[in-house]
Structure formats: C-alpha cells, structure tokens
Design a protein around this motif. Structure first.
Motif, PDB file in Angstrom:
ATOM      1  N   ARG A 162       0.825  -1.211   0.000  1.00 12.35           N
ATOM      2  CA  ARG A 162       0.000   0.000   0.000  1.00 12.35           C
ATOM      3  C   ARG A 162       0.858   1.260   0.000  1.00 12.35           C
ATOM      4  O   ARG A 162       0.580   2.216  -0.729  1.00 12.35           O
ATOM      5  N   VAL A 163       1.913   1.295   0.821  1.00  6.96           N
ATOM      6  CA  VAL A 163       2.703   2.515   0.913  1.00  6.96           C
ATOM      7  C   VAL A 163       3.440   2.780  -0.395  1.00  6.96           C
ATOM      8  O   VAL A 163       3.601   3.946  -0.806  1.00  6.96           O
ATOM      9  N   ILE A 164       3.871   1.745  -1.091  1.00  8.26           N
ATOM     10  CA  ILE A 164       4.529   1.948  -2.385  1.00  8.26           C
ATOM     11  C   ILE A 164       3.550   2.505  -3.412  1.00  8.26           C
ATOM     12  O   ILE A 164       3.879   3.411  -4.189  1.00  8.26           O
ATOM     13  N   ALA A 165       2.316   1.986  -3.402  1.00  8.01           N
ATOM     14  CA  ALA A 165       1.289   2.504  -4.319  1.00  8.01           C
ATOM     15  C   ALA A 165       0.986   3.973  -4.013  1.00  8.01           C
ATOM     16  O   ALA A 165       0.813   4.787  -4.934  1.00  8.01           O
ATOM     17  N   VAL A 166       0.948   4.317  -2.717  1.00  7.92           N
ATOM     18  CA  VAL A 166       0.663   5.703  -2.319  1.00  7.92           C
ATOM     19  C   VAL A 166       1.801   6.627  -2.739  1.00  7.92           C
ATOM     20  O   VAL A 166       1.570   7.732  -3.260  1.00  7.92           O
ATOM     21  N   ILE A 167       3.040   6.197  -2.532  1.00  8.59           N
ATOM     22  CA  ILE A 167       4.195   7.020  -2.911  1.00  8.59           C
ATOM     23  C   ILE A 167       4.233   7.244  -4.421  1.00  8.59           C
ATOM     24  O   ILE A 167       4.515   8.353  -4.898  1.00  8.59           O
ATOM     25  N   ARG A 168       3.917   6.201  -5.175  1.00 10.70           N
ATOM     26  CA  ARG A 168       3.947   6.307  -6.643  1.00 10.70           C
ATOM     27  C   ARG A 168       2.692   6.980  -7.193  1.00 10.70           C
ATOM     28  O   ARG A 168       2.637   7.311  -8.379  1.00 10.70           O
ATOM     29  N   ASN A 169       1.688   7.172  -6.328  1.00 11.56           N
ATOM     30  CA  ASN A 169       0.422   7.791  -6.738  1.00 11.56           C
ATOM     31  C   ASN A 169      -0.239   7.029  -7.882  1.00 11.56           C
ATOM     32  O   ASN A 169      -0.722   7.599  -8.861  1.00 11.56           O
ATOM     33  N   ARG A 170      -0.221   5.688  -7.723  1.00  8.44           N
ATOM     34  CA  ARG A 170      -0.837   4.810  -8.710  1.00  8.44           C
ATOM     35  C   ARG A 170      -1.717   3.784  -8.001  1.00  8.44           C
ATOM     36  O   ARG A 170      -1.506   3.507  -6.815  1.00  8.44           O
ATOM     37  N   PRO A 171      -2.686   3.205  -8.702  1.00  6.11           N
ATOM     38  CA  PRO A 171      -3.488   2.132  -8.090  1.00  6.11           C
ATOM     39  C   PRO A 171      -2.597   0.975  -7.664  1.00  6.11           C
ATOM     40  O   PRO A 171      -1.588   0.670  -8.315  1.00  6.11           O
ATOM     41  N   GLU A 172      -2.962   0.345  -6.592  1.00 12.72           N
ATOM     42  CA  GLU A 172      -2.159  -0.764  -6.082  1.00 12.72           C
ATOM     43  C   GLU A 172      -2.233  -1.958  -7.032  1.00 12.72           C
ATOM     44  O   GLU A 172      -3.313  -2.403  -7.411  1.00 12.72           O
ATOM     45  N   SER A 173      -1.089  -2.463  -7.423  1.00  6.93           N
ATOM     46  CA  SER A 173      -1.026  -3.602  -8.330  1.00  6.93           C
ATOM     47  C   SER A 173      -1.564  -4.863  -7.654  1.00  6.93           C
ATOM     48  O   SER A 173      -1.323  -5.101  -6.462  1.00  6.93           O
ATOM     49  N   LYS A 174      -2.295  -5.679  -8.408  1.00  8.13           N
ATOM     50  CA  LYS A 174      -2.810  -6.927  -7.858  1.00  8.13           C
ATOM     51  C   LYS A 174      -1.698  -7.909  -7.531  1.00  8.13           C
ATOM     52  O   LYS A 174      -1.860  -8.800  -6.701  1.00  8.13           O
TER      53      LYS A 174
END
Length: 415
Positions: free
Chosen positions: A313-325
């Motif tokens: 989740r934190v990587i998706a938030v930092i990248r400002n992208r939807p969380e990869s499945k």
C-alpha cells in the motif's frame, strides 16, 4: 441492531489480538514472570496503556475516512510515507524471522520430532511456505476465518491454565520482590524488548486500518466509528489481560524455583508446554502443545499479511498509482525469503533474535505514535469523529513515554 451489525464488524480486533498474542505474550511475558516474578507488571501495564491510543487511532481513522493510516501519512507530507516505507523495510524481515523461529520450536514440540543439525532449517522453511501459501490462496477472507478459530482455542486454553495456577498457588513462597532488588543495568535490554512488542509493535497500527477497510469490503457493511472502535477495543484489552495471565503463569510456576526456560526455540517451546501441562495435568499435553503452536502460527500468518499488505500500500501511495494486484504476492514472497535468510544468520541465538526484533520495533514506536496523533487530530476528521479529550491527553503522554524509553535505550548503548 448494534449487536447484529457488530458481528458484521467483528474481525480486525480479533486479528490484532491473535497476531499480538505470540512472542510478546507467550515468550516475553512468560519469561518476565519466570525471571522477575511480578516486578515487571508495571512496565507491561504501562506499555499497553500508553500504546493503546496509537492502535485505536488506526481503526478510528479507517472507519471515519475509508482510508488507511498510510494514505493519511501521505496527505500529511509525502516524506512521512517514505519514512514509513523505510521503517517497514528495516523491521519486517527481523520480525517475521523472530515469530517464525518461535513457531518452528512449537511445531517440533507438537510433533515430538528432533531435527539433525544439517536439516535444522526445515521446520522454519515449512512454516514460511505454509504461511505464504495460506495468504496467497485465501488472502483476507481465509485469514479472517482462520484467526477466529485459532483465537478462540488460544483464549480458553490460556484461561484454563491461568485459573488452575491461581488455585494451586505459586511454586515458590515469594513471587514479588521490590523492583530495585531485581532490576540491574543488565536487565534494561530485556525490559525494552518486553515493551517493544507489548502488546504489539506500534507500526502495526497501520495494519488495523487496512484490516478494517478489508473487513468492510468483505462484508459490504461500513461500520460506524463506534462499532469499529468497540470491536477493536475488545481485541486489544483481551490481549492486554492475557499478557498478565502469562506473567502470572511464569511467576507462579517458575519464579524462585531455580528452573529457567532454555535459550533455544525448541527447548523454550518444550519448557512452556511442559510447564502448562504439569499444571493442568499430563493428559493435557497434546492440547497445550497444539495451543502453543496455533498461537504462534496465527502470529506468523498475521504478521506476514500485515507487512506485505502495508508495504504494497505505501509503495502505491508514494507512486500515486493504483495498487497492483501482484504487489501483495510479490511482498509475501520477498518477506518469506528475507525472513528465512535472517533465521539462517541468527540460528545459534534464540534470545538475541527476539530481543533484536523487539528492540527495533520499540525504537521506531515514537515516530509512528506521533504520526497517528497528528492524523487523528488533524482536519481529516471532524470534531465529532475525533476521540475524547482524555484520549488526546493519553496519546500525548504515550508519545512522551515511548520517547523517554528510547532515550534510555540509547543511553544504555553508550554506557
């Protein structure tokens, strides 16, 4: 209506309790009672009390906003998300290694097997692969169901042992000694480690928020703040009460007897199970052995899920992208490999691995506690959604308490 909806909410609090009641309770609290009697009860109570607001804030924030604490950190400042990711990367391999190493000892005890030195890694490898497969196949739904079964079994066996120990009385006449007679400079690392995971590491408060969101997604029911917080508090304070049960068991059955718990995972597991079954009756040995293993298995699965879910989740938030499945699968794979590597390195020393993992958790606790306070008392929540003034004061005291003990630890390192 509240009761009906409460059962729809039930899950994250039990998951928290089952994840917490592992190394911090079964290992650290029992050892505290065995080595210090009741002298460390004040430290255990203080850790539970002063950490409580930070954990409660995770559930409150998710119920109020529908977002995790991790999303909130990003809204406060992007640097906080990066720091949280670094904290995860620093601690997750050590923590997963510690809980799996302990669980492997209970597995060997349950099955009554001994492993030749050349194959000593096999039990931990089996557990890592089982936890990985469990989460890869079932994810949150299977986790939620499995933990409820494990938690119920653990609760009744621990309470049975506790009340029988009370009825039989302590093995030695004195289970309480003045604190100053027992605490020495050499005791400081153990006390810090004891509080580091009591009842759990504060960075796992983000897991509460993620589990609250997942439970709402699973049931299709969005709980009110009151329902979500009540459910969490049930799990939290059950965990806190059980931490004292384990202290009493260690104090009543070991303190002052001249016996001690071994400094290796298999020996420790055997010592704990033998301790309980001697108290309850030899016929209970398979039940207690099974309970010890299931407690630790629940912790292994919960911790692996928590770190993988929060890191993705934190990587998706930092990248400002939807969380990869695929991100969740990637991180449970990475943590499994990293945790197993840590075990291979620390294999000769059981206590060193436990104390290192718990100390790392304690040293990062003030920062997470401060962020959680900032989030809940920011404009993200309305005044009606925020906790009471008393909880606000307790939260500030909690940050100060954790900071003080981190300073003590740093001082100790430089003595």
């Amino acid at each position: 209506m509240f009761t009906k909806n409460f059962f729809k909410t039930l899950g994250p609090g039990i998951l928290f309790a089952s994840t917490a009641i592992g190394v911090s309770h079964l290992v650290q609290s029992t050892r505290a009672g065995a080595e210090y009697g009741f002298a460390l009860v004040g430290f255990i109570l203080a850790a539970n009390l002063f950490k409580w607001p930070s954990f409660e804030f995770g559930t409150r924030y998710a119920a109020a906003t529908g977002r995790s604490l991790i999303d909130g950190y990003q809204k406060l400042h992007p640097a906080f998300s990066v720091l949280y990711l670094l904290i995860n990367l620093l601690s997750m391999f050590f923590v997963n290694a510690a809980v799996t190493f302990v669980a492997a000892g209970f597995l060997q005890n349950l099955l009554g097997i001994s492993v030749a030195p050349a194959y000593y890694y096999l039990p931990t490898l089996v557990l890592f692969l089982f936890s990985f497969s469990f989460l890869a196949l079932g994810r949150y739904s299977l986790l939620d169901s499995g933990i409820k079964v494990i938690g119920t079994f653990m609760l009744f066996t621990t309470l049975a042992a506790f009340f029988i120990a009370l009825a039989n009385g302590p093995e030695a006449p004195l289970v309480y000694q003045p604190l100053q007679q027992l605490i020495t400079i050499e005791s400081v690392p153990f006390i810090i480690a004891l509080m580091g995971w009591m009842p759990s590491a504060i960075d796992s408060s983000t897991w509460n928020s993620l589990w609250t969101i997942e439970r709402a997604r699973q049931t299709g029911y969005k709980p009110s703040i009151r329902e979500a917080v009540t459910e969490f508090n049930l799990g939290f304070w059950t965990s806190a009460a059980l931490s004292l049960c384990f202290v009493v068991l260690g104090a009543y059955l070991l303190y002052g007897t001249g016996n001690s718990l071994p400094n290796n995972n298999v020996g420790f597991a055997t010592g704990i199970v033998t301790l309980y079954s001697a108290n309850l009756g030899s016929w209970t040995f398979p039940i207690i052995a099974g309970a010890g293993f299931t407690i630790m298995l629940g912790t292994c699965i919960g911790v692996l899920d928590g770190y993988a879910r929060s890191t993705a989740r934190v990587i998706a938030v930092i990248r400002n992208r939807p969380e990869s499945k695929r991100a969740y699968l990637l991180w449970i794979s990475t943590i499994t490999l990293g945790g197993f590597s840590i075990i291979a390195f620390f294999l000769p020393s059981f206590n060193t691995l436990i104390e290192l993992a718990t100390t790392i958790s304690f040293m990062i606790a003030p920062f997470i506690a401060f962020l959680n306070y900032r989030l809940v008392f920011s404009t993200h929540l309305s005044r009606e959604q925020q906790p009471s003034r008393a909880m606000r004061i307790l939260s500030v005291l909690g940050v100060l308490f954790l900071t003080l003990f981190c300073a003590v630890m740093i001082w100790f390192w430089n003595v």
